[in-house]
Design a protein around this motif. Structure first.
Motif, PDB file in Angstrom:
ATOM      1  N   LYS A  56       0.822  -1.214   0.000  1.00 44.30           N
ATOM      2  CA  LYS A  56       0.000   0.000   0.000  1.00 44.30           C
ATOM      3  C   LYS A  56       0.857   1.265   0.000  1.00 44.30           C
ATOM      4  O   LYS A  56       0.449   2.302  -0.523  1.00 44.30           O
ATOM      5  CB  LYS A  56      -0.963   0.008   1.187  1.00 44.30           C
ATOM      6  CG  LYS A  56      -2.308  -0.586   0.839  1.00 44.30           C
ATOM      7  CD  LYS A  56      -2.371  -2.075   0.861  1.00 44.30           C
ATOM      8  CE  LYS A  56      -2.394  -2.791  -0.416  1.00 44.30           C
ATOM      9  NZ  LYS A  56      -2.565  -4.243  -0.288  1.00 44.30           N
ATOM     10  N   GLY A 188      -5.268 -12.042  -9.568  1.00 49.47           N
ATOM     11  CA  GLY A 188      -5.985 -11.948  -8.286  1.00 49.47           C
ATOM     12  C   GLY A 188      -5.598 -10.669  -7.555  1.00 49.47           C
ATOM     13  O   GLY A 188      -5.232  -9.661  -8.174  1.00 49.47           O
ATOM     14  N   TYR A 189      -5.684 -10.705  -6.235  1.00 53.17           N
ATOM     15  CA  TYR A 189      -5.391  -9.519  -5.417  1.00 53.17           C
ATOM     16  C   TYR A 189      -4.003  -8.963  -5.720  1.00 53.17           C
ATOM     17  O   TYR A 189      -3.838  -7.790  -6.024  1.00 53.17           O
ATOM     18  CB  TYR A 189      -5.403  -9.897  -3.937  1.00 53.17           C
ATOM     19  CG  TYR A 189      -6.738  -9.942  -3.242  1.00 53.17           C
ATOM     20  CD1 TYR A 189      -7.139  -8.896  -2.423  1.00 53.17           C
ATOM     21  CD2 TYR A 189      -7.568 -11.038  -3.348  1.00 53.17           C
ATOM     22  CE1 TYR A 189      -8.336  -8.935  -1.746  1.00 53.17           C
ATOM     23  CE2 TYR A 189      -8.774 -11.093  -2.678  1.00 53.17           C
ATOM     24  CZ  TYR A 189      -9.158 -10.036  -1.874  1.00 53.17           C
ATOM     25  OH  TYR A 189     -10.339 -10.076  -1.206  1.00 53.17           O
ATOM     26  N   PRO A 216     -11.177 -13.346  -9.074  1.00 52.26           N
ATOM     27  CA  PRO A 216     -12.250 -14.325  -8.928  1.00 52.26           C
ATOM     28  C   PRO A 216     -13.033 -14.108  -7.632  1.00 52.26           C
ATOM     29  O   PRO A 216     -12.457 -13.765  -6.604  1.00 52.26           O
ATOM     30  CB  PRO A 216     -11.521 -15.677  -8.894  1.00 52.26           C
ATOM     31  CG  PRO A 216     -10.076 -15.400  -9.030  1.00 52.26           C
ATOM     32  CD  PRO A 216      -9.863 -13.954  -9.258  1.00 52.26           C
ATOM     33  N   GLU A 241      -5.723 -18.656 -19.831  1.00 52.56           N
ATOM     34  CA  GLU A 241      -4.403 -19.241 -20.124  1.00 52.56           C
ATOM     35  C   GLU A 241      -3.670 -19.530 -18.815  1.00 52.56           C
ATOM     36  O   GLU A 241      -3.696 -18.711 -17.906  1.00 52.56           O
ATOM     37  CB  GLU A 241      -3.538 -18.253 -20.926  1.00 52.56           C
ATOM     38  CG  GLU A 241      -4.059 -17.971 -22.311  1.00 52.56           C
ATOM     39  CD  GLU A 241      -3.181 -16.962 -23.045  1.00 52.56           C
ATOM     40  OE1 GLU A 241      -1.964 -16.873 -22.761  1.00 52.56           O
ATOM     41  OE2 GLU A 241      -3.733 -16.250 -23.904  1.00 52.56           O
ATOM     42  N   ALA A 242      -3.038 -20.690 -18.767  1.00 53.44           N
ATOM     43  CA  ALA A 242      -2.250 -21.043 -17.582  1.00 53.44           C
ATOM     44  C   ALA A 242      -0.783 -21.082 -17.977  1.00 53.44           C
ATOM     45  O   ALA A 242      -0.430 -21.610 -19.044  1.00 53.44           O
ATOM     46  CB  ALA A 242      -2.686 -22.388 -17.041  1.00 53.44           C
ATOM     47  N   ALA A 275       1.819 -14.776  -9.001  1.00 59.10           N
ATOM     48  CA  ALA A 275       0.916 -14.504  -7.864  1.00 59.10           C
ATOM     49  C   ALA A 275      -0.339 -15.346  -8.053  1.00 59.10           C
ATOM     50  O   ALA A 275      -1.377 -14.862  -8.497  1.00 59.10           O
ATOM     51  CB  ALA A 275       0.583 -13.018  -7.811  1.00 59.10           C
ATOM     52  N   ARG A 278      -1.789 -18.148  -2.101  1.00 52.24           N
ATOM     53  CA  ARG A 278      -0.875 -18.429  -0.998  1.00 52.24           C
ATOM     54  C   ARG A 278      -1.333 -19.691  -0.277  1.00 52.24           C
ATOM     55  O   ARG A 278      -2.512 -20.027  -0.300  1.00 52.24           O
ATOM     56  CB  ARG A 278      -0.825 -17.224  -0.032  1.00 52.24           C
ATOM     57  CG  ARG A 278      -0.186 -16.007  -0.689  1.00 52.24           C
ATOM     58  CD  ARG A 278      -0.156 -14.793   0.216  1.00 52.24           C
ATOM     59  NE  ARG A 278       0.631 -14.959   1.428  1.00 52.24           N
ATOM     60  CZ  ARG A 278       1.944 -14.745   1.514  1.00 52.24           C
ATOM     61  NH1 ARG A 278       2.636 -14.353   0.453  1.00 52.24           N
ATOM     62  NH2 ARG A 278       2.581 -14.898   2.660  1.00 52.24           N
ATOM     63  N   LEU A 325      -6.728 -12.622   5.123  1.00 52.47           N
ATOM     64  CA  LEU A 325      -6.696 -11.166   5.268  1.00 52.47           C
ATOM     65  C   LEU A 325      -6.232 -10.811   6.675  1.00 52.47           C
ATOM     66  O   LEU A 325      -6.575 -11.504   7.645  1.00 52.47           O
ATOM     67  CB  LEU A 325      -8.084 -10.569   5.015  1.00 52.47           C
ATOM     68  CG  LEU A 325      -8.663 -10.817   3.616  1.00 52.47           C
ATOM     69  CD1 LEU A 325     -10.094 -10.307   3.524  1.00 52.47           C
ATOM     70  CD2 LEU A 325      -7.793 -10.179   2.538  1.00 52.47           C
ATOM     71  N   ALA A 355     -10.962  -5.588   0.786  1.00 51.69           N
ATOM     72  CA  ALA A 355     -10.673  -4.427  -0.064  1.00 51.69           C
ATOM     73  C   ALA A 355      -9.560  -4.785  -1.027  1.00 51.69           C
ATOM     74  O   ALA A 355      -8.629  -5.509  -0.666  1.00 51.69           O
ATOM     75  CB  ALA A 355     -10.243  -3.233   0.794  1.00 51.69           C
TER      76      ALA A 355
HETATM   77  P1  NAD Z   1      -5.475 -14.835  -5.452  1.00 50.30           P
HETATM   78  O1  NAD Z   1      -6.079 -16.096  -5.019  1.00 50.30           O
HETATM   79  O2  NAD Z   1      -6.103 -13.554  -5.102  1.00 50.30           O
HETATM   80  O3  NAD Z   1      -5.331 -14.854  -7.052  1.00 50.30           O
HETATM   81  C1  NAD Z   1      -4.615 -15.855  -7.730  1.00 50.30           C
HETATM   82  C2  NAD Z   1      -5.005 -15.815  -9.195  1.00 50.30           C
HETATM   83  O4  NAD Z   1      -4.125 -16.644  -9.931  1.00 50.30           O
HETATM   84  C3  NAD Z   1      -6.421 -16.336  -9.432  1.00 50.30           C
HETATM   85  O5  NAD Z   1      -7.121 -15.411 -10.218  1.00 50.30           O
HETATM   86  C4  NAD Z   1      -6.174 -17.661 -10.160  1.00 50.30           C
HETATM   87  O6  NAD Z   1      -7.211 -17.988 -11.059  1.00 50.30           O
HETATM   88  C5  NAD Z   1      -4.876 -17.370 -10.894  1.00 50.30           C
HETATM   89  N1  NAD Z   1      -4.077 -18.543 -11.269  1.00 50.30           N
HETATM   90  C6  NAD Z   1      -3.838 -19.657 -10.535  1.00 50.30           C
HETATM   91  N2  NAD Z   1      -3.003 -20.489 -11.202  1.00 50.30           N
HETATM   92  C7  NAD Z   1      -2.698 -19.885 -12.374  1.00 50.30           C
HETATM   93  C8  NAD Z   1      -1.876 -20.245 -13.497  1.00 50.30           C
HETATM   94  N3  NAD Z   1      -1.198 -21.401 -13.531  1.00 50.30           N
HETATM   95  N4  NAD Z   1      -1.791 -19.392 -14.536  1.00 50.30           N
HETATM   96  C9  NAD Z   1      -2.503 -18.225 -14.531  1.00 50.30           C
HETATM   97  N5  NAD Z   1      -3.295 -17.843 -13.499  1.00 50.30           N
HETATM   98  C10 NAD Z   1      -3.372 -18.656 -12.439  1.00 50.30           C
HETATM   99  O7  NAD Z   1      -3.958 -14.903  -4.936  1.00 50.30           O
HETATM  100  P2  NAD Z   1      -2.817 -13.805  -4.821  1.00 50.30           P
HETATM  101  O8  NAD Z   1      -3.076 -12.658  -5.725  1.00 50.30           O
HETATM  102  O9  NAD Z   1      -1.533 -14.554  -4.928  1.00 50.30           O
HETATM  103  O10 NAD Z   1      -2.978 -13.289  -3.339  1.00 50.30           O
HETATM  104  C11 NAD Z   1      -2.879 -14.235  -2.255  1.00 50.30           C
HETATM  105  C12 NAD Z   1      -3.742 -13.812  -1.106  1.00 50.30           C
HETATM  106  O11 NAD Z   1      -3.145 -12.709  -0.434  1.00 50.30           O
HETATM  107  C13 NAD Z   1      -5.124 -13.301  -1.509  1.00 50.30           C
HETATM  108  O12 NAD Z   1      -6.022 -14.347  -1.712  1.00 50.30           O
HETATM  109  C14 NAD Z   1      -5.493 -12.477  -0.314  1.00 50.30           C
HETATM  110  O13 NAD Z   1      -5.993 -13.339   0.674  1.00 50.30           O
HETATM  111  C15 NAD Z   1      -4.158 -11.906   0.128  1.00 50.30           C
HETATM  112  N6  NAD Z   1      -4.014 -10.512  -0.358  1.00 50.30           N
HETATM  113  C16 NAD Z   1      -4.937  -9.587   0.051  1.00 50.30           C
HETATM  114  C17 NAD Z   1      -4.837  -8.289  -0.399  1.00 50.30           C
HETATM  115  C18 NAD Z   1      -5.868  -7.295   0.068  1.00 50.30           C
HETATM  116  O14 NAD Z   1      -6.569  -7.592   1.015  1.00 50.30           O
HETATM  117  N7  NAD Z   1      -5.973  -6.132  -0.559  1.00 50.30           N
HETATM  118  C19 NAD Z   1      -3.813  -7.900  -1.256  1.00 50.30           C
HETATM  119  C20 NAD Z   1      -2.901  -8.861  -1.653  1.00 50.30           C
HETATM  120  C21 NAD Z   1      -3.009 -10.164  -1.186  1.00 50.30           C
END
Ligand code: NAD
Ligand code: FAD
Length: 474
Positions: A56, A188-189, A216, A241-242, A275, A278, A325, A355
Motif C-alpha cells: 500500500k 488476483g489480489y 475471482p 491461459e495457464a 501470484a 498463498r 486477510l 478491499a
Molecule cells: P489470489 O487467489 O487472489 O489470485 C490468484 C489468481 O491466480 C487467481 O485469479 C487464479 O485464477 C490465478 N491462477 C492460478 N493459477 C494460475 C496459473 N497457472 N496461470 C494463470 N493464473 C493462475 O492470490 P494472490 O493474488 O496470490 O494473493 C494471495 C492472497 O493474499 C489473496 O487471496 C489475499 O488473501 C491476500 N491478499 C490480500 C490483499 C488485500 O486484502 N488487498 C492484497 C494482496 C493479497
C-alpha cells in the motif's frame, strides 16, 4: 528436552508474530495471562514486512506521481521524476516504524518475546531453534498454544522464485530498478494491485489469468470497472491461459502458456511476477507431534472459538484458512486469547470486509444480491453511481458505484459492494451497519458530511427505499 536446553514455561505460547499472532499475544497480555511470542523472522509477519503495508505504501507513492502527471485537464502541468530506490527507501521506513511499534506494544503488554523457530515436540512443549551459529535452542512448556504461522506464496511448478527473473510479491516490492516489461501470472489480489503500481510507473505490464476474468469471486460489474481502468493504464490481459514453462534468454524471460483448447501462447518480459495464491505454513511446525492433522489444503480446521481439534491448541490467521486477510487474522487472534482467558468470545464471519487497492479501489462486506437470495432473503438493492456524486467529480474519479443489499421485508442491511476511490474506507460504515443490525433507514437518515464520498453510501441506502434525492430511484 534436548541436553543443553534451557527450559521455560508459559501459560500461552504464540507461534508467529504476524497480525494473528501479535494481536493474540497482546490481548492475552492485557487479560493478565503469562504469554510468550516466538517469531523466527520479523515482528509484524507478512502483513507489515512484505504484504499489506509495503504494497500500500507503493500504491500511494505511485499514485502521487501518476495523479500529478495526468492533471493537465485540471490546469496542472507536472512531470514528476520517479526514483524507485527513493520510493523503496520510504516504504522501508514505514515498515520499520510499524514493526518496531509492534515489538514495543508487545513488551508494553507484558509479552515475553523469543526470537527463533518453534516446533512442537509434544502437546505441551515446543523447541525453539534460535538460528545462527552458537545461538542454541530452548524448550518452552505451555498450557495453551496459538499457531499463527501464516502463509507463503504458492510456487507454480517450473516457475521457482529466483529473486531475479521469477519474482514473488516480496521480490517485486523490493525492486529498485523499474523493469521495462513485466508478465504477471495470476490476476488476483496481488496481481492486480502490483500490476497497477508497475503500469503507473511506466512499465509495460501483461497479465495472464487462468480464469475468464480478474479477481475471482467479485461480481462482473465490480471487476469491469477495475479491468477497464487497468486497460486504460496500458495493462494487457490474456484470460483462459495457464502459465506452463519459461526460459531465460539472457535479457528476458520467455514464457509459454496454454489455453483451454491446448493452444500455446508466448510472452517475453524482463521480469515475471507469479501470484497464483498463498498456502498455509503448517508443514514446518511439527503438528505431527501433537497429533494435529491439517485439511487437504494444508489449513488447520478450527471451531468458532479458533480452537483446533487438539483441545489446548488454537490456530489463527492465514493458517486457519480463507479469507487470508490481516483483519480476519486480528479478529481470530483476539478471540483465541479471550477464549483462553475464559471469556465467552466467539467468531462471527458475517461482516468480514475485503478491499482491493486497485484503481479505483474495491470494498465489499457481507452478502451480494445473489448470496442474499441463496440464503433465503428477498433482497432489495440500492445503488448510487459515482458520476452522480459531487465529491467524486471534484476528485476527478467518477467511475464506480456504491451498492447496498438489504432484506426487503425487514430492511436489515446484509451487504455492500463499493467500487470507488477510498472504497476500502467507505466499506467500514456498512460493516458497522451489519454488525449492529442496522436497517437501511439508519444509514439513509444519518447526516453525512458534504461533499464526501460517504454521501454515496447514504444515497445507495435511500435508493433501496425509493427515496434517493441525488440519483434516480429504481
Ligand atoms: P489470489 O487467489 O487472489 O489470485 C490468484 C489468481 O491466480 C487467481 O485469479 C487464479 O485464477 C490465478 N491462477 C492460478 N493459477 C494460475 C496459473 N497457472 N496461470 C494463470 N493464473 C493462475 O492470490 P494472490 O493474488 O496470490 O494473493 C494471495 C492472497 O493474499 C489473496 O487471496 C489475499 O488473501 C491476500 N491478499 C490480500 C490483499 C488485500 O486484502 N488487498 C492484497 C494482496 C493479497
Ligand atoms: P503472517 O503475517 O504470515 O505471519 C506469520 C508469522 O509467523 C511470520 O512472521 C513468520 O515468520 C512466523 N513463523 C512462521 N513459522 C514459524 C515458526 N515455526 N516459528 C516462529 N515463527 C514462525 N491482507 C489484508 O487484509 N489487506 C491487504 O491489503 C493485504 N495486502 C497484502 C499484500 C501482499 C503482497 C501479501 C503477500 C499479502 C497481503 N495481505 C493483505 C494478506 C495478509 O498479509 C495476511 O492475511 C496476514 O499477514 C496474515 O497474518 P498471519 O498472522 O496469519 O500470518
Amino acid at each position: 528436552m534436548v541436553v543443553g536446553d534451557i527450559a521455560t514455561g508459559t501459560e500461552v505460547l504464540v507461534i508467529g508474530g504476524g497480525p494473528g499472532g501479535y494481536v493474540a499475544a497482546i490481548r492475552a497480555g492485557q487479560l493478565g495471562l503469562d504469554v510468550t511470542l516466538v517469531e523466527k523472522d520479523a515482528y509484524g509477519g507478512t502483513c507489515l514486512n512484505t504484504g499489506c503495508i509495503p504494497s500500500k505504501a507503493l500504491v500511494h507513492a505511485t499514485d502521487v506521481a501518476h495523479e500529478a502527471r495526468g492533471a493537465e485537464h485540471m490546469g496542472v502541468y507536472a512531470d514528476p521524476a520517479v526514483d524507485l530506490q527513493g520510493m523503496v527507501d520510504w516504504k522501508d521506513g514505514v515498515v520499520d516504524q510499524l514493526t518496531s511499534g509492534v515489538e514495543k506494544l508487545c513488551k508494553a503488554n507484558g509479552v515475553n518475546l523469543v526470537p527463533g523457530r518453534a516446533e512442537f515436540v509434544s502437546d505441551d512443549t515446543v523447541r525453539v531453534a534460535h538460528g545462527g551459529e552458537g545461538q542454541g535452542s530452548e524448550s518452552i512448556e505451555f498450557e495453551h498454544a496459538i499457531v499463527a504461522t501464516g502463509s507463503r506464496p504458492i510456487q507454480l511448478p517450473g516457475f521457482e522464485f529466483d529473486d531475479d527473473r521469477i519474482l514473488d510479491s516480496s521480490g517485486l516490492l523490493s525492486l529498485t530498478e523499474l523493469p521495462d516489461s513485466l508478465l504477471v501470472v495470476g490476476g488476483g489480489y496481488i496481481g492486480m494491485e502490483l500490476s497497477t503500481v508497475l503500469a503507473k510507473l511506466g512499465c509495460e505490464v501483461t497479465v495472464v489469468e487462468m480464469l475468464d476474468d480478474i479477481l475471482p469471486g467479485y461480481e462482473d460489474d465490480v471487476t469491469r470497472v477495475v479491468r477497464e481502468r487497468a486497460e486504460e493504464l496500458g495493462i494487457q490481459f490474456h484470460f483462459g491461459e495457464a502459465a506452463q514453462q519459461w526460459e531465460d534468454t539472457g535479457t528476458d524471460a520467455f514464457v509459454t502458456t496454454e489455453d483451454e483448447d491446448g493452444e500455446t501462447h508466448e510472452y517475453t518480459a524482463e521480469k515475471v511476477l507469479v501470484a497464483v495464491g498463498r498456502q498455509p505454513v503448517t508443514d514446518t511446525v511439527g503438528l505431527d507431534a501433537i497429533g494435529l492433522e491439517t485439511a487437504e489444503d494444508g489449513t488447520i480446521e478450527t471451531d468458532d472459538q479458533a480452537r483446533s481439534s487438539v483441545e489446548n491448541v488454537f490456530a489463527v490467521g492465514d493458517v486457519a484458512g480463507e479469507p487470508m486477510l490481516a483483519h480476519k487474522a486480528y479478529k481470530e487472534g483476539h478471540v483465541a486469547a479471550e477464549v483462553i482467558a475464559g471469556e465467552p468470545a466467539a467468531l462471527d464471519y458475517q461482516a468480514v470486509p475485503a478491499a482491493v487497492f486497485t484503481d479505483p479501489e474495491i470494498g465489499t462486506v457481507g452478502m451480494t444480491e445473489a448470496d442474499a437470495a441463496d440464503a433465503g432473503f428477498d433482497p432489495v438493492v440500492g445503488e448510487m453511481p459515482l458520476r452522480a456524486s459531487g465529491r467524486a467529480l471534484t476528485l476527478d474519479e467518477s467511475d464506480g458505484f456504491v451498492r447496498i443489499i438489504a432484506d426487503a421485508e425487514t430492511e436489515f442491511v446484509l451487504g455492500a459492494q463499493i467500487v470507488a476511490p477510498e472504497a476500502s474506507e467507505l466499506i467500514a460504515e456498512v460493516g458497522l451497519a451489519i454488525e449492529m443490525g442496522a436497517q437501511l433507514e439508519d444509514i439513509a437518515a444519518t447526516i453525512h458530511t458534504h461533499p464526501t464520498l460517504s454521501e454515496a453510501v447514504a444515497e445507495a441506502a435511500a435508493n433501496a427505499r425509493g427515496e434517493a434525492t441525488h440519483t434516480l430511484n429504481r
